[in-house]
Design a protein around this motif. Structure first.
Motif, PDB file in Angstrom:
ATOM      1  N   VAL A   1      -4.406   3.261 -62.551  1.00 42.76           N
ATOM      2  CA  VAL A   1      -2.959   3.394 -62.264  1.00 42.76           C
ATOM      3  C   VAL A   1      -2.956   4.657 -61.152  1.00 42.76           C
ATOM      4  O   VAL A   1      -2.263   4.697 -60.134  1.00 42.76           O
ATOM      5  N   GLY A   2      -3.725   5.718 -61.153  1.00 41.31           N
ATOM      6  CA  GLY A   2      -3.800   6.887 -60.362  1.00 41.31           C
ATOM      7  C   GLY A   2      -4.561   6.475 -59.070  1.00 41.31           C
ATOM      8  O   GLY A   2      -4.169   7.177 -58.189  1.00 41.31           O
ATOM      9  N   LEU A   3      -5.280   5.490 -59.075  1.00 44.07           N
ATOM     10  CA  LEU A   3      -6.026   5.119 -57.707  1.00 44.07           C
ATOM     11  C   LEU A   3      -5.322   3.807 -56.977  1.00 44.07           C
ATOM     12  O   LEU A   3      -5.624   3.668 -56.035  1.00 44.07           O
TER      13      LEU A   3
ATOM     14  N   ALA B   1      -9.886  15.918 -60.501  1.00 37.24           N
ATOM     15  CA  ALA B   1      -9.109  15.552 -61.806  1.00 37.24           C
ATOM     16  C   ALA B   1      -9.583  16.005 -62.956  1.00 37.24           C
ATOM     17  O   ALA B   1      -8.923  15.875 -63.883  1.00 37.24           O
ATOM     18  N   MET B   2     -10.805  16.320 -63.022  1.00 37.71           N
ATOM     19  CA  MET B   2     -11.579  16.599 -64.290  1.00 37.71           C
ATOM     20  C   MET B   2     -10.996  17.889 -65.163  1.00 37.71           C
ATOM     21  O   MET B   2     -10.750  17.502 -66.612  1.00 37.71           O
ATOM     22  N   PRO B   3     -10.175  18.698 -64.556  1.00 38.89           N
ATOM     23  CA  PRO B   3      -9.630  19.914 -65.468  1.00 38.89           C
ATOM     24  C   PRO B   3      -8.416  19.151 -66.235  1.00 38.89           C
ATOM     25  O   PRO B   3      -8.162  19.519 -67.589  1.00 38.89           O
TER      26      PRO B   3
ATOM     27  N   VAL C   1      -3.829  10.319 -64.880  1.00 37.39           N
ATOM     28  CA  VAL C   1      -3.119   9.940 -63.814  1.00 37.39           C
ATOM     29  C   VAL C   1      -2.561  11.294 -62.971  1.00 37.39           C
ATOM     30  O   VAL C   1      -2.781  11.307 -61.698  1.00 37.39           O
ATOM     31  N   SER C   2      -2.133  12.184 -63.779  1.00 38.56           N
ATOM     32  CA  SER C   2      -1.633  13.551 -63.015  1.00 38.56           C
ATOM     33  C   SER C   2      -2.764  14.300 -62.366  1.00 38.56           C
ATOM     34  O   SER C   2      -2.518  14.819 -61.181  1.00 38.56           O
TER      35      SER C   2
END
Length: 278
Positions: free
Chosen positions: A104-106, A194-196, A161-162
């Motif tokens: 969804v994020g990409l 996005a890892m954090p 996603v965020s």
């Protein structure tokens, strides 16, 4: 003038870094101050009769109960069963959450296909599905693992996603200007950025997983920490109930510390996660 500027920079930089890395040794004890005070107050309150020992047994009684159950092997068995349920449910739920989150994020197409449906399913309280799952799958392991899985999916999904959408677009454009392919952009820029947020979602999902397991193990089961609490209630043994609560709290703390350790390793490039600054 330029010589003065160049010579001053190396002197100032180590001083700033040195101050940032000096952490007093006594700060490592700070997280244990409140738990120690709670234990002391608990022991004093139960021993002095402020809190009836029949309602809240003192810590010494709880320790004695744990020692007795450990000597028979019962405690180890319950702990291992709960850990197995958490591990299976969490791994499946986290994998599904990550897969859906990255999709969804990409991809706008994936967002149009899945996001609205997932948001509607997320609004359903998954613990309310306990009777339905028992009716559909019986009282075996499957309903418990499914409940944990459902509790894990959405925190991981939402944070993934965020995290992807908060990656700086300028970094993505910079990567494209260097000729990175889409796969390389995702691996080198999107995933680290996005890892954090992803790890924050995993930490939160671990808490939800244990909370879900508490409910799942108090319904139609013969094994696990929740069964230990349920058995204590039936036998009017509050020491067993308190022991189960302490075990859940300890397991949740251990899971959180493991996740923090992984964060410190994976996010070493991030100044907020460097040793001595957390």
């Amino acid at each position: 003038m330029s010589d003065v500027t160049v010579s001053a920079a190396p002197v100032a930089t180590p001083a700033v870094r040195g101050r940032g890395l000096r952490v007093p040794h006594w700060t490592t004890l700070l997280p244990w101050v409140v738990p120690a005070l709670v234990l002391l107050g608990w022991q004093w309150g139960s021993s002095a009769g402020v809190v009836p020992a029949a309602i809240l047994p003192p810590p010494t009684d709880v320790v004695d109960t744990a020692r007795s159950l450990w000597s028979t092997g019962e405690l180890q068995s319950h702990i291992l069963v709960s850990l197995r349920r958490i591990a299976i449910g969490f791994v499946i739920g986290a994998a599904i959450g990550l897969l859906l989150g990255f999709a969804v994020g990409l991809s706008r197409i994936a967002e149009g296909l899945f996001d609205r449906t997932l948001q509607m399913v997320r609004a359903l309280p998954h613990l309310a599905l306990v009777p339905l799952l028992i009716a559909a799958f019986g009282i075996g392991e499957l309903p418990k693992v499914l409940l944990v899985t459902l509790g894990v999916i959405f925190p991981v999904y939402l944070n993934t996603v965020s995290g992807i959408r908060t990656v700086d677009e300028k970094l993505v454009q910079l990567g494209k200007s260097y000729g990175l392919s889409r796969v390389q952009l995702i691996r080198e820029i999107v995933v680290p950025g996005a890892m954090p947020m992803i790890l924050t979602g995993i930490r939160y999902a671990l808490g939800v997983a244990w909370l879900t397991l508490v409910i799942a193990e108090t319904i139609a089961t013969r094994e696990g920490i929740g069964y230990l609490a349920q058995n204590g209630r039936e036998m009017l043994r509050n020491d067993r109930i308190v022991l189960a609560i302490v075990l859940y709290a300890g397991a949740g703390l251990l899971a959180d510390q493991i996740t923090r350790f992984i964060e410190a390793r994976v996010l070493r490039w991030n100044p907020n996660y460097r040793k001595g600054e957390r």
